[in-house]
Design a protein around this motif. Structure first.
Motif, PDB file in Angstrom:
ATOM      1  N   PRO A 258       0.847  -1.190   0.000  1.00 21.85           N
ATOM      2  CA  PRO A 258       0.000   0.000   0.000  1.00 21.85           C
ATOM      3  C   PRO A 258       0.883   1.241   0.000  1.00 21.85           C
ATOM      4  O   PRO A 258       2.031   1.195   0.459  1.00 21.85           O
ATOM      5  N   PRO A 259       0.387   2.367  -0.525  1.00 24.19           N
ATOM      6  CA  PRO A 259       1.220   3.577  -0.557  1.00 24.19           C
ATOM      7  C   PRO A 259       1.551   4.050   0.852  1.00 24.19           C
ATOM      8  O   PRO A 259       0.738   3.947   1.761  1.00 24.19           O
ATOM      9  N   LEU A 260       2.778   4.548   1.007  1.00 22.96           N
ATOM     10  CA  LEU A 260       3.190   5.097   2.307  1.00 22.96           C
ATOM     11  C   LEU A 260       2.447   6.402   2.560  1.00 22.96           C
ATOM     12  O   LEU A 260       2.413   7.283   1.708  1.00 22.96           O
ATOM     13  N   GLU A 261       1.852   6.528   3.710  1.00 23.93           N
ATOM     14  CA  GLU A 261       1.102   7.744   4.040  1.00 23.93           C
ATOM     15  C   GLU A 261       1.405   8.147   5.466  1.00 23.93           C
ATOM     16  O   GLU A 261       1.794   7.313   6.291  1.00 23.93           O
ATOM     17  N   LYS A 262       1.152   9.406   5.746  1.00 23.68           N
ATOM     18  CA  LYS A 262       1.233   9.838   7.140  1.00 23.68           C
ATOM     19  C   LYS A 262       0.022   9.297   7.879  1.00 23.68           C
ATOM     20  O   LYS A 262      -1.111   9.418   7.398  1.00 23.68           O
ATOM     21  N   ASP A 263       0.242   8.681   9.050  1.00 22.51           N
ATOM     22  CA  ASP A 263      -0.897   8.187   9.821  1.00 22.51           C
ATOM     23  C   ASP A 263      -1.531   9.353  10.577  1.00 22.51           C
ATOM     24  O   ASP A 263      -1.031  10.475  10.564  1.00 22.51           O
ATOM     25  N   ILE A 264      -2.659   9.086  11.220  1.00 23.59           N
ATOM     26  CA  ILE A 264      -3.444  10.207  11.782  1.00 23.59           C
ATOM     27  C   ILE A 264      -2.813  10.781  13.042  1.00 23.59           C
ATOM     28  O   ILE A 264      -3.223  11.817  13.531  1.00 23.59           O
ATOM     29  N   TYR A 265      -1.797  10.108  13.595  1.00 21.08           N
ATOM     30  CA  TYR A 265      -1.120  10.682  14.764  1.00 21.08           C
ATOM     31  C   TYR A 265       0.202  11.317  14.365  1.00 21.08           C
ATOM     32  O   TYR A 265       1.112  11.433  15.185  1.00 21.08           O
ATOM     33  N   TRP A 266       0.336  11.717  13.105  1.00 18.50           N
ATOM     34  CA  TRP A 266       1.634  12.135  12.580  1.00 18.50           C
ATOM     35  C   TRP A 266       2.303  13.179  13.451  1.00 18.50           C
ATOM     36  O   TRP A 266       3.503  13.065  13.738  1.00 18.50           O
ATOM     37  N   ASN A 267       1.585  14.133  13.908  1.00 15.30           N
ATOM     38  CA  ASN A 267       2.254  15.133  14.762  1.00 15.30           C
ATOM     39  C   ASN A 267       1.477  15.396  16.058  1.00 15.30           C
ATOM     40  O   ASN A 267       0.298  15.199  16.132  1.00 15.30           O
TER      41      ASN A 267
ATOM     42  N   ARG B 228      10.945   8.848   8.630  1.00 15.63           N
ATOM     43  CA  ARG B 228       9.978   8.787   9.728  1.00 15.63           C
ATOM     44  C   ARG B 228       8.773   7.939   9.331  1.00 15.63           C
ATOM     45  O   ARG B 228       8.286   7.110  10.112  1.00 15.63           O
ATOM     46  N   MET B 229       8.324   8.160   8.060  1.00 12.24           N
ATOM     47  CA  MET B 229       7.137   7.461   7.608  1.00 12.24           C
ATOM     48  C   MET B 229       7.360   5.953   7.566  1.00 12.24           C
ATOM     49  O   MET B 229       6.496   5.176   7.958  1.00 12.24           O
ATOM     50  N   ILE B 230       8.545   5.552   7.082  1.00 16.75           N
ATOM     51  CA  ILE B 230       8.831   4.114   7.023  1.00 16.75           C
ATOM     52  C   ILE B 230       8.838   3.517   8.422  1.00 16.75           C
ATOM     53  O   ILE B 230       8.207   2.496   8.685  1.00 16.75           O
ATOM     54  N   ARG B 231       9.507   4.167   9.346  1.00 15.71           N
ATOM     55  CA  ARG B 231       9.579   3.625  10.701  1.00 15.71           C
ATOM     56  C   ARG B 231       8.190   3.526  11.329  1.00 15.71           C
ATOM     57  O   ARG B 231       7.827   2.502  11.907  1.00 15.71           O
TER      58      ARG B 231
ATOM     59  N   ASN C 178     -10.471   3.813  11.761  1.00 17.15           N
ATOM     60  CA  ASN C 178     -10.800   5.042  12.504  1.00 17.15           C
ATOM     61  C   ASN C 178      -9.874   5.246  13.700  1.00 17.15           C
ATOM     62  O   ASN C 178      -9.548   6.376  14.064  1.00 17.15           O
ATOM     63  N   ALA C 179      -9.475   4.146  14.329  1.00 14.34           N
ATOM     64  CA  ALA C 179      -8.605   4.273  15.501  1.00 14.34           C
ATOM     65  C   ALA C 179      -7.175   4.626  15.109  1.00 14.34           C
ATOM     66  O   ALA C 179      -6.329   4.822  15.977  1.00 14.34           O
ATOM     67  N   GLY C 180      -6.906   4.713  13.816  1.00 15.20           N
ATOM     68  CA  GLY C 180      -5.599   5.172  13.368  1.00 15.20           C
ATOM     69  C   GLY C 180      -4.580   4.073  13.177  1.00 15.20           C
ATOM     70  O   GLY C 180      -3.428   4.351  12.865  1.00 15.20           O
ATOM     71  N   PHE C 181      -4.966   2.816  13.348  1.00 11.27           N
ATOM     72  CA  PHE C 181      -4.000   1.745  13.136  1.00 11.27           C
ATOM     73  C   PHE C 181      -3.736   1.535  11.645  1.00 11.27           C
ATOM     74  O   PHE C 181      -2.624   1.223  11.248  1.00 11.27           O
TER      75      PHE C 181
ATOM     76  N   LEU D 108       5.306   3.983  18.551  1.00 14.79           N
ATOM     77  CA  LEU D 108       5.454   5.185  17.722  1.00 14.79           C
ATOM     78  C   LEU D 108       6.416   6.171  18.362  1.00 14.79           C
ATOM     79  O   LEU D 108       7.268   6.767  17.700  1.00 14.79           O
ATOM     80  N   LEU D 109       6.292   6.329  19.688  1.00 17.21           N
ATOM     81  CA  LEU D 109       7.200   7.207  20.428  1.00 17.21           C
ATOM     82  C   LEU D 109       8.653   6.779  20.209  1.00 17.21           C
ATOM     83  O   LEU D 109       9.536   7.604  19.941  1.00 17.21           O
ATOM     84  N   ALA D 110       8.895   5.488  20.329  1.00 19.22           N
ATOM     85  CA  ALA D 110      10.264   4.983  20.269  1.00 19.22           C
ATOM     86  C   ALA D 110      10.879   5.164  18.892  1.00 19.22           C
ATOM     87  O   ALA D 110      12.056   5.500  18.764  1.00 19.22           O
ATOM     88  N   VAL D 111      10.078   4.931  17.838  1.00 20.25           N
ATOM     89  CA  VAL D 111      10.693   4.979  16.515  1.00 20.25           C
ATOM     90  C   VAL D 111      10.691   6.387  15.926  1.00 20.25           C
ATOM     91  O   VAL D 111      11.417   6.652  14.962  1.00 20.25           O
ATOM     92  N   ASP D 112       9.894   7.286  16.479  1.00 18.96           N
ATOM     93  CA  ASP D 112       9.832   8.618  15.879  1.00 18.96           C
ATOM     94  C   ASP D 112      10.591   9.646  16.717  1.00 18.96           C
ATOM     95  O   ASP D 112      11.704  10.023  16.389  1.00 18.96           O
ATOM     96  N   GLU D 113      10.028  10.057  17.808  1.00 18.59           N
ATOM     97  CA  GLU D 113      10.678  11.071  18.635  1.00 18.59           C
ATOM     98  C   GLU D 113      12.052  10.643  19.139  1.00 18.59           C
ATOM     99  O   GLU D 113      12.970  11.430  19.216  1.00 18.59           O
ATOM    100  N   MET D 114      12.162   9.357  19.500  1.00 16.85           N
ATOM    101  CA  MET D 114      13.391   8.931  20.147  1.00 16.85           C
ATOM    102  C   MET D 114      14.461   8.456  19.169  1.00 16.85           C
ATOM    103  O   MET D 114      15.555   8.084  19.586  1.00 16.85           O
ATOM    104  N   HIS D 115      14.175   8.465  17.858  1.00 17.45           N
ATOM    105  CA  HIS D 115      15.165   8.019  16.877  1.00 17.45           C
ATOM    106  C   HIS D 115      16.395   8.912  16.897  1.00 17.45           C
ATOM    107  O   HIS D 115      16.323  10.103  16.607  1.00 17.45           O
TER     108      HIS D 115
END
Lengths: 298, 298, 298, 298, 298
Positions: free
Chosen positions: D289-298, E81-84, E118-121, E278-285
């Protein structure tokens, strides 16, 4: 054997207790003996069964190793074939040597090292090398060391492409070595003699006591529940059948490397492993069926 | 010991109960005591046996490591030999140090570090280095760190061809280290004292109570099943034999690193490992039997 | 607690049964209660003992990790030393944080994060970073993430030679993380409250019932086997001792991270691990005894 | 079967005991038979249940392997697709062959190898190759060797990027092979016939003895506790229900590869694995599937 | 259910036995029923408890994976960031999908796939791709295949430095996949219905038989031990409490993925894993605290 037996461990307490007891002359009922036997047998048989299965799982199979050797030790020339076959033979020899030292069936088949040579597992020059290494201990580890050194040689010659593949093969060898070591351990450290003796003495003395002791009972008194058994001792016979049967389960499983009907067929296994592994590394090396589209292609 | 013992844990409840009991003066039959013993012994012996075997499986064998060192640490020159021998010696020392701290037999053989040096496991300069590292804790981990550093040195010198092989050796060392740690753990955290005390007190108090209590029974009353035992207390003797025998099984296995007949022969094992591993990494390094066609070649 | 307790689960059936029972007014003997207790205690204690040992085996030791870091993170300069020490401190912090949340002894020693800083496990700037990561959940995983990132940094700087070694270190870290997670799990998911309650209520209600119920027995009737106990209730006292003793075994082991005599000495362990691992990665880094020929050289 | 059966093992002791017994003519109560059955059944069912679950855990699933093949065997051209599909088919064939030899349901579906070919697991040319390898033993290992050789071919062609990835795939194949070997082992080495016979004979002879033996009891005597059962033998019926029910649990689980309602649905599993794994390695290969920003992106 | 139930298995034997029995009209005491219950419950609860804990240990935690992804998938740009984040989301989705199919609590939260979106998963485009793959079987393996393919893409782009690191990540994913498969297995192959039915019927029929059967007993006869219970049936009530309590333990643990007080809090776990990873792979990278000398530096 006196050393390590229950007689040695207990005789002092036993004598003291006997002395005291004859003085006090107190009697007691024999009922709980039944339960004692049940518990003892239950826990003992459970222990024996779990060791029995662990021993089966420790028997080395060469299938994993032969897949790796067949696909990763390259070269269709004579030397390539020889290296692959020799590697599998080394692994087989380790298995044969350890099984010889624990299984009476295998020992009968290979009473001397010359029989191993005659059966084609070992070459005469390997036997000379083997005998040249003097060690008072079981030498089943020697072919493992040879295997590792030969694998590294193949790596140096470029027949094993790189160290990653080499380590995979060495790891596999090491897990075979661990299995051999476990078999050795199960043979070396058996279930403590005391435990087995307590169980066996308990069951047989129970039967003896039954046979002798009953003569003191006066059937005229009509103890409740004894009416039926007076004429046909059907329950006592059943009891004998079951107690002795359970004990026989343990006796059969305690050494599964013998020559009984239910023991592991180790000789068959040795032949199967040797034959199959030579087939896999020699004839089947890079000998694949043609790639075709399967019937669900689209 | 008062601390951690069952006496400390229970004395208050015990006193209260005794007080209440003497007031109420209620009596009860002793029958269930039998079953209590059976259960307690059954579960306790099962626990002890499983720990006993886990301890056997934690004893470090050097065979896996020596295969790797023998084949992968190259160099037939003096330094190469020295590195291989030293690596195996370091692994051996770790085993000796941990076994010294848990096995009375090994401790008797090596009461001081000097005995380890004299036996050839350690060189005097290694001992100096070892003593220079000040730590209040058991120092069995020091040779492991040396081993790892020496292996990396060998890698830097090119004697270990690449990092893949190096990690294989380091992993193997780490599993030896884990085995040593397990042995340490079984020694440090024994079966809770309370458990052992309950079992021992139960069995022995049962016998004591039998001996004393029987005198209150009046054999004239002819309780059913007591006729036979009046003359020959054969069942009671058997019972003693079995209960005490089962307890002895547990007592023998609870510390298998002693000097009894049935304990693991750790001193033999240390020697076997040391001798065999030196043989494997030195004489047998790249010393293979000639490659030959086996008898099933075609 | 009402929620999840056995009272909530059973009160309806209980009331119905009580109602029916008082109507029918049928009596029954109390004998089997004994056996009930034995079985319940036997199975329960076995469960508790196996969890207790699994908890011991989940305590993280740093020895395996420190061998790898000591030998494979190169550089004797200040930054090299700092990286090695910091890596081991990160691993230590994870252990301290998880033990703080499950062990009362460790929690007493480190009531706040500041105490961890003061004890030298954490630097003040690390604490700031740690606090800046906002998460409502236990944060013991944060130092693990730091460790992994720092190890990769060391790899990028060339202090860890290649990815093979890096993955070995990361795997080792992950198994530490798994051990921490297991400790967390044993704390989070305890033995179901219902089970513990049934056992405790069973044992104590048995004693209560004994004390009260006996007054209804008329000692004049001379039930068989009750003669002795009338004068000295020796068997009943022994019974109390054994049942309560077995229960105490379970109570002691069910939470081995407290401050009792028999609990694991977690504070000692934390100090030992911290001290030993700093020693191994700093002073002992590439600081080997001289290579020498051992006494069995030829 | 006479060989290996309990009858053969015990008939001598049995005859001796019967002889002695008829001479001495001692009777005994039948009570403990009950407990004997309980113990025997309890330990036996526990053994059977643990084997039953171990067999479930040995059934090979292809999910792990298909993830690796899907992502690491490159090439969207026809040959790339063919290699990936063929690899998964080889792994499937191994599973089918081993399940054919142990499961009656799978054997009914594939009575001959031709049925395996018709179902699309094997191509006709693969079958010819398969038949050409002559071995008297079960040949489920052949597709494993093919798999390994084909994977190495893919590596040589550059479709598998390097040896690190190749070894990961080969390791995964080997753990499938181990699972197949375990299934083979559970089929080859069943629970000792003696054990099963003792249990079955014990339960059924108990019922027989009940039915016959009761006629000797004189209901007029009014043994305590027998009043109720005289009119409605409710407890005896319940007892029958429970003993036989427990035995049925064991009988159902002892061979979970049959065609009963509760047996593992092996045919479904074979189809699911085959279908899903082809899907994963073919359609889903590098089809993300295409890589997208998820809804918790920021 | 009639199929696979004990009723179907036993009704023929049952009818025969009932027939024979009413003809012979033999009575027997009800005492052993107690013990039967104890044994049955003991072995059954032990089995249930071990499955319950094995299920807890199979719940996938993402901590190990997130450490690896955080440190080894490089790139601080948006795509990195998106890949992680996407990798961790894929791993999360697999967990959510498998838990949805076994846990009623999670199913209630995510009744349709849209709720997972909807839950963002999941992103909407991922859902489309997911739905496009047509398979009649549970599709929890799809995100695993995506994960593997995305990781290889990152490797091709150079964001994962080399194959060694890639295989470490893929192995970790595969062990998550194995955990999911185990959860699926525990749900698919439950404890045989026969076993559960025998236990439940045994306990409840025991109580019923007590209530009904007692009316036939004549309290005037004064059976020994029944005096007390005539007035206050305290022991019978306790017995009810304990037997039913033990059964409730099993009933609570047999499906720990429900919505009871004592069930695993799977929804909390899903959120915790998603948030923390998400915290570990994004902010803490590569966001480390500054390296400093610790307080024991010299």
């Amino acid at each position: 054997r006196w050393r390590g037996s229950i007689y040695k461990l207990l005789y002092r307490e036993f004598l003291i207790f006997v002395g005291l007891y004859f003085i006090i002359s107190v009697t007691y009922s024999s009922g709980p003996i039944y339960f004692y036997l049940l518990f003892l047998l239950g826990f003992y048989v459970t222990l024996v069964v779990s060791r029995w299965w662990a021993q089966y799982e420790s028997i080395p199979w060469l299938d994993r190793l032969m897949c790796l050797v067949s696909s990763n030790v390259h070269g269709t020339d004579e030397r390539g074939r020889m290296i692959r076959r020799t590697l599998m033979r080394y692994a087989s020899i380790s298995g044969v040597l350890i099984l010889r030292s624990i299984s009476t069936a295998v020992y009968k088949r290979f009473p001397t090292l010359q029989h191993v040579v005659n059966a084609g597992f070992m070459t005469p020059s390997e036997r000379m090398k083997f005998d040249a290494i003097s060690s008072p201990h079981n030498k089943f580890w020697i072919p493992c060391v040879w295997f590792a050194n030969l694998a590294v040689t193949a790596r140096t010659e470029g027949r094993i492409r790189d160290s990653v593949v080499l380590t995979l093969i060495l790891k596999e060898l090491n897990s075979l070595r661990t299995q051999c070591g476990r078999l050795f351990g199960y043979d070396w450290i058996s279930i403590p003699l005391v435990y087995t003796q307590v169980v066996t003495v308990a069951v047989y003395s129970f039967f003896l006591a039954c046979l002798i002791g009953r003569q003191f009972l006066d059937p005229e008194k009509g103890y409740p529940g004894h009416e039926l058994d007076l004429y046909v001792p059907v329950f006592t016979l059943l009891q004998f059948f079951f107690y002795a049967g359970w004990l026989k389960v343990a006796e059969q499983l305690i050494n599964p490397f013998g020559q009984d009907d239910d023991d592991f067929e180790t000789n068959w296994l040795i032949d199967r492993n040797f034959q199959v592994s030579l087939l896999a590394v020699d004839e089947m090396h890079q000998n694949l069926p043609p790639l075709e589209k399967d019937i669900y292609w689209n």
